[in-house]
Design a protein around this motif. Structure first.
Motif, PDB file in Angstrom:
ATOM      1  N   GLN A 121      58.613  73.809  18.630  1.00 24.41           N
ATOM      2  CA  GLN A 121      57.244  73.739  18.106  1.00 24.41           C
ATOM      3  C   GLN A 121      56.610  72.446  18.578  1.00 24.41           C
ATOM      4  O   GLN A 121      57.058  71.353  18.216  1.00 24.41           O
ATOM      5  N   PHE A 122      55.569  72.586  19.408  1.00 29.17           N
ATOM      6  CA  PHE A 122      54.846  71.429  19.914  1.00 29.17           C
ATOM      7  C   PHE A 122      53.582  71.260  19.088  1.00 29.17           C
ATOM      8  O   PHE A 122      52.634  72.033  19.221  1.00 29.17           O
ATOM      9  N   GLY A 123      53.566  70.242  18.207  1.00 32.21           N
ATOM     10  CA  GLY A 123      52.463  70.075  17.281  1.00 32.21           C
ATOM     11  C   GLY A 123      52.698  70.902  16.036  1.00 32.21           C
ATOM     12  O   GLY A 123      53.713  71.593  15.889  1.00 32.21           O
ATOM     13  N   VAL A 124      51.764  70.825  15.122  1.00 32.38           N
ATOM     14  CA  VAL A 124      51.839  71.620  13.904  1.00 32.38           C
ATOM     15  C   VAL A 124      50.495  72.293  13.689  1.00 32.38           C
ATOM     16  O   VAL A 124      49.467  71.864  14.219  1.00 32.38           O
ATOM     17  N   GLU A 125      50.490  73.348  12.922  1.00 29.54           N
ATOM     18  CA  GLU A 125      49.261  74.095  12.688  1.00 29.54           C
ATOM     19  C   GLU A 125      48.232  73.200  12.025  1.00 29.54           C
ATOM     20  O   GLU A 125      48.502  72.535  11.017  1.00 29.54           O
ATOM     21  N   GLY A 126      47.049  73.177  12.612  1.00 31.54           N
ATOM     22  CA  GLY A 126      45.973  72.340  12.101  1.00 31.54           C
ATOM     23  C   GLY A 126      45.984  70.935  12.661  1.00 31.54           C
ATOM     24  O   GLY A 126      45.064  70.152  12.426  1.00 31.54           O
ATOM     25  N   LYS A 127      47.042  70.576  13.397  1.00 36.12           N
ATOM     26  CA  LYS A 127      47.130  69.245  14.008  1.00 36.12           C
ATOM     27  C   LYS A 127      47.728  69.394  15.393  1.00 36.12           C
ATOM     28  O   LYS A 127      48.933  69.612  15.548  1.00 36.12           O
ATOM     29  N   ALA A 128      46.898  69.296  16.397  1.00 36.87           N
ATOM     30  CA  ALA A 128      47.355  69.526  17.765  1.00 36.87           C
ATOM     31  C   ALA A 128      48.267  68.404  18.222  1.00 36.87           C
ATOM     32  O   ALA A 128      48.022  67.225  17.955  1.00 36.87           O
ATOM     33  N   GLY A 129      49.337  68.794  18.890  1.00 36.24           N
ATOM     34  CA  GLY A 129      50.226  67.840  19.523  1.00 36.24           C
ATOM     35  C   GLY A 129      50.508  68.323  20.925  1.00 36.24           C
ATOM     36  O   GLY A 129      51.159  69.356  21.114  1.00 36.24           O
ATOM     37  N   ASP A 130      50.012  67.620  21.921  1.00 35.95           N
ATOM     38  CA  ASP A 130      50.133  68.086  23.295  1.00 35.95           C
ATOM     39  C   ASP A 130      51.584  68.027  23.777  1.00 35.95           C
ATOM     40  O   ASP A 130      52.357  67.146  23.392  1.00 35.95           O
ATOM     41  N   ALA A 131      51.916  68.968  24.644  1.00 32.15           N
ATOM     42  CA  ALA A 131      53.225  69.001  25.289  1.00 32.15           C
ATOM     43  C   ALA A 131      53.016  68.727  26.764  1.00 32.15           C
ATOM     44  O   ALA A 131      52.473  69.564  27.489  1.00 32.15           O
ATOM     45  N   ILE A 132      53.443  67.558  27.216  1.00 35.93           N
ATOM     46  CA  ILE A 132      53.186  67.138  28.596  1.00 35.93           C
ATOM     47  C   ILE A 132      54.496  67.189  29.379  1.00 35.93           C
ATOM     48  O   ILE A 132      55.441  66.452  29.085  1.00 35.93           O
ATOM     49  N   PHE A 133      54.529  68.090  30.378  1.00 25.59           N
ATOM     50  CA  PHE A 133      55.680  68.232  31.259  1.00 25.59           C
ATOM     51  C   PHE A 133      55.251  68.020  32.712  1.00 25.59           C
ATOM     52  O   PHE A 133      55.844  68.569  33.625  1.00 25.59           O
ATOM     53  N   GLU A 134      54.254  67.247  32.916  1.00 21.39           N
ATOM     54  CA  GLU A 134      53.692  67.063  34.247  1.00 21.39           C
ATOM     55  C   GLU A 134      54.704  66.420  35.191  1.00 21.39           C
ATOM     56  O   GLU A 134      55.375  65.450  34.832  1.00 21.39           O
ATOM     57  N   ALA A 148      53.863  65.462  16.546  1.00 17.07           N
ATOM     58  CA  ALA A 148      52.743  64.665  17.062  1.00 17.07           C
ATOM     59  C   ALA A 148      52.652  64.742  18.583  1.00 17.07           C
ATOM     60  O   ALA A 148      51.912  63.981  19.197  1.00 17.07           O
ATOM     61  N   GLY A 149      53.399  65.648  19.167  1.00 17.90           N
ATOM     62  CA  GLY A 149      53.342  65.813  20.613  1.00 17.90           C
ATOM     63  C   GLY A 149      54.504  65.136  21.316  1.00 17.90           C
ATOM     64  O   GLY A 149      55.265  64.357  20.720  1.00 17.90           O
ATOM     65  N   VAL A 150      54.647  65.452  22.617  1.00 19.94           N
ATOM     66  CA  VAL A 150      55.753  64.912  23.394  1.00 19.94           C
ATOM     67  C   VAL A 150      55.311  64.780  24.844  1.00 19.94           C
ATOM     68  O   VAL A 150      54.476  65.550  25.338  1.00 19.94           O
ATOM     69  N   ASN A 151      55.894  63.792  25.522  1.00 20.20           N
ATOM     70  CA  ASN A 151      55.573  63.568  26.927  1.00 20.20           C
ATOM     71  C   ASN A 151      56.869  63.472  27.729  1.00 20.20           C
ATOM     72  O   ASN A 151      57.653  62.535  27.560  1.00 20.20           O
ATOM     73  N   PHE A 152      57.102  64.483  28.600  1.00 22.83           N
ATOM     74  CA  PHE A 152      58.246  64.503  29.493  1.00 22.83           C
ATOM     75  C   PHE A 152      57.828  64.225  30.942  1.00 22.83           C
ATOM     76  O   PHE A 152      58.526  64.601  31.874  1.00 22.83           O
ATOM     77  N   GLN A 153      56.699  63.595  31.140  1.00 24.70           N
ATOM     78  CA  GLN A 153      56.179  63.413  32.497  1.00 24.70           C
ATOM     79  C   GLN A 153      57.215  62.785  33.425  1.00 24.70           C
ATOM     80  O   GLN A 153      57.846  61.773  33.097  1.00 24.70           O
ATOM     81  N   ARG A 154      57.439  63.448  34.581  1.00 31.67           N
ATOM     82  CA  ARG A 154      58.335  63.004  35.644  1.00 31.67           C
ATOM     83  C   ARG A 154      59.791  62.922  35.207  1.00 31.67           C
ATOM     84  O   ARG A 154      60.601  62.237  35.827  1.00 31.67           O
ATOM     85  N   ALA A 155      60.132  63.632  34.152  1.00 34.14           N
ATOM     86  CA  ALA A 155      61.539  63.728  33.765  1.00 34.14           C
ATOM     87  C   ALA A 155      62.267  64.673  34.708  1.00 34.14           C
ATOM     88  O   ALA A 155      61.650  65.488  35.397  1.00 34.14           O
ATOM     89  N   LYS A 156      63.617  64.578  34.721  1.00 36.18           N
ATOM     90  CA  LYS A 156      64.423  65.427  35.590  1.00 36.18           C
ATOM     91  C   LYS A 156      65.557  66.043  34.782  1.00 36.18           C
ATOM     92  O   LYS A 156      66.282  65.336  34.082  1.00 36.18           O
ATOM     93  N   PHE A 157      65.682  67.370  34.921  1.00 36.13           N
ATOM     94  CA  PHE A 157      66.758  68.096  34.260  1.00 36.13           C
ATOM     95  C   PHE A 157      67.664  68.660  35.349  1.00 36.13           C
ATOM     96  O   PHE A 157      67.290  69.598  36.061  1.00 36.13           O
TER      97      PHE A 157
END
Length: 572
Positions: free
Chosen positions: A142-155, A123-132
């Motif tokens: 796999q970000f999302g599944v086929e036929g169902k978009a799940g955004d990957a946010i690494f902003e 269903a998507g993931v949000n890593f905004q402002r995370a630090k590695f």
């Protein structure tokens, strides 16, 4: 939650054959009182209540959720992970929130690698402002599944070491805007069904993107590349943006995209860019070192989704610095040069790079740059409009590529002059001929516009413009501006025929020893047109004397123009 018999989660202890999800609340409290849950989530099916209880302290040491299944939305927002962290093979059925999370080195000195290999964020993931702080491994995620978009946010994420997304799949938008990469950024073999954005990202080390496929757009707008960039055989089925991007090192890249926008980009060490197809925009681009833009002959497997032209098209270099640029095999039929710098230093290789004038008797067959096409289409009337600014000046998506009004004839004349000078400097006199013709056409159009603007309010300016226009018109008519030998010879032949008839009827004086027939008039006209000082060999009256004077000056000029035009065609 899974039945106890079906549970595959790691057992909490040797004495208690249950996973953390199946122990009773009192047992769970006793286990968690000992510290971080560490590897207690391996293979466990986790709901929101259980996860909230496990990460209540928000600081986790050696966290291991390998092959865990998270059935609901999870909230790791602001959690601090110390030491190695493992989510490999985990499944997130709900949305995963890792905003402001940090993956840090353990106080005792252990690494802080974060392993998400094989994870499914359905269903998507949000890593905004995370630090590695250490390596971030997202191999085959796999970000999302086929036929169902799940955004990957690494902003705004900061990657301290390697950021590895090898083989990752994006079914929604991949947002990597404002990210910072201190180590290598590896995106080999990624597949994205939507757009991926790296706007304003900063890459301090190697960037490696090979064998990647992006079904929509890919954007590196205002990105900064401090080290080497490896872009090989990756496909972008939408627009590829490098607008305002800067490259500190020389790069070699291969592109297959519908449009490449590299306006205002800067290439400090030059580049070698190969294109299989698509439209290329380089407005205000700057190349500090030699750059080669060429046509890639490699066969691309594109399934017909990107129309393949005979050659990729360079659509615009307005305002760009072309001093160190070489174009090889690109289609320049739609290229706009307005405001470009050092056009005369531009090197053009290949056969038919530019468009031609419309076919038919109205126009001389020659090269015509796209901006003249546009100008003619706006200024010509009636039948003379036909054939200018045709389909080859349209983009692959069908919309016009021109937005602003075309340059003035004066600007077009300057562009043609610089293109001509570039060919002459390259010792290609025949190749410079058509650019010279275009330059003179635009000079004649400029004089006509000056005459029209001056009107009768400024008679001296009007007269000056009229004389210039008339001289250029005669020059065009008699020899094609000194580039069409057949035209000068045709005018010469017509002059001989007409003057011979005039000699026969009006020019010869009556003489019993000279009949003055028309064939004799032809011979005398040829004799007069090919000599400046030879005295008349036939008795002439006043009209004949005048005709002979005209022939003696006009004839050699026409022959000289024919010779000049022939030389410009064959000179090496």
């Amino acid at each position: 939650m899974q039945d106890q018999q079906e549970c595959t989660g790691v057992r909490v202890s040797e004495d208690l054959d249950l996973c953390i999800a199946h122990v009773n609340p009192q047992q769970r409290q006793e286990i968690l009182a000992g510290g971080s849950p560490q590897n207690l989530l391996r293979g466990v099916t986790v709901d929101k209540a259980l996860l909230d209880e496990l990460i209540e302290r928000r600081e986790l040491d050696y966290f291991d959720a390998t092959n865990a299944t998270f059935t609901e939305d999870v909230n790791f927002r602001g959690v601090k992970f110390y030491g190695p962290t493992a989510f490999g093979g985990a499944i997130f059925k709900g949305f995963a929130d890792f905003r402001l999370a940090t993956f840090e080195h353990h106080p005792i000195g252990e690494s802080s690698d974060a392993v998400f290999a094989g994870v499914e964020f359905r269903a998507g993931v949000n890593f905004q402002r995370a630090k590695f702080a250490g390596r971030a491994m997202f191999k085959k995620v796999q970000f999302g599944v086929e036929g169902k978009a799940g955004d990957a946010i690494f902003e705004e994420v900061e990657f301290g070491e390697v950021a590895g997304f090898v083989g990752a799949e994006f079914f929604g938008v991949g947002n990597f805007k404002d990210t910072r990469y201190a180590g290598e950024a590896v995106f080999d073999g990624i597949r994205a069904e939507s757009s991926v954005m790296f706007d304003r990202a900063e890459f301090a080390s190697l960037v490696d993107i090979t064998q990647a496929t992006v079904r929509d757009g890919l954007s590196f707008t205002e990105a900064r590349f401090e080290k080497d960039v490896r872009w090989r055989t990756f496909r972008v089925y939408g627009n590829f943006s490098l607008m305002s991007a800067s490259f500190a090192k020389r790069m070699y890249a291969e592109f297959l995209c519908r449009r490449l926008h590299a306006e205002r980009s800067s290439w400090n060490e030059g580049a070698h860019l190969e294109f299989a197809c698509g439209d290329v925009f380089l407005d205000q681009a700057s190349f500090a070192k030699p750059a080669l833009l060429s046509f890639s002959n490699e066969e691309w497997e594109h399934g017909g989704e990107i129309p393949r032209a005979s050659a990729p098209r360079l659509v615009s270099v307005r305002g760009a610095n072309l001093e160190k640029v070489t174009l090889s095999g690109l289609d320049l039929g739609a290229c706009r040069f307005r405001g470009a710098h050092n056009i005369d230093k531009l090197r053009i290789e290949g056969k038919k790079a530019f468009s031609a004038t419309p076919s038919g008797f109205r126009w001389t067959n020659r090269i015509a740059i796209a901006e003249e096409h546009r100008w003619r289409k706006r200024t010509e009337r009636g039948k003379r409009q036909e054939g200018w600014f045709g389909n080859d000046q349209q983009s692959y998506q069908g919309e016009p590529i021109y937005e602003a009004p075309p340059p003035s004839p004066h600007e077009l004349a300057e562009t043609y002059r610089l293109l001509r000078k570039g060919r002459e400097d390259a010792k290609d006199e025949p190749g410079a001929t058509d650019f010279y013709y275009g330059e003179m056409e635009m000079r004649r159009a400029t004089a006509k516009a000056r005459r029209r603007d001056a009107g009768f309010k400024r008679p001296s300016e009007w007269l000056s413009a009229f004389i210039e226009w008339l001289v250029l018109l005669v020059y065009w008519f008699v020899s094609g501006y000194g580039t069409r030998p057949w035209r000068a010879l045709t005018v010469f032949a017509a002059l001989i025929v007409l003057s011979s008839f005039a000699f026969h009827v009006w020019g010869f004086m009556p003489d019993e020893n000279f009949a003055g027939t028309w064939p004799q008039g032809v011979l005398f006209a040829l004799e007069s047109a090919t000599s400046l000082l030879r005295p008349a060999s036939r008795p002439l009256n006043g009209t004949g004397e005048l005709l002979m004077l005209v022939l003696r000056y006009v004839g050699p000029i026409l022959l000289a123009l024919a010779a000049l035009a022939l030389r410009s065609r064959v000179k090496r």
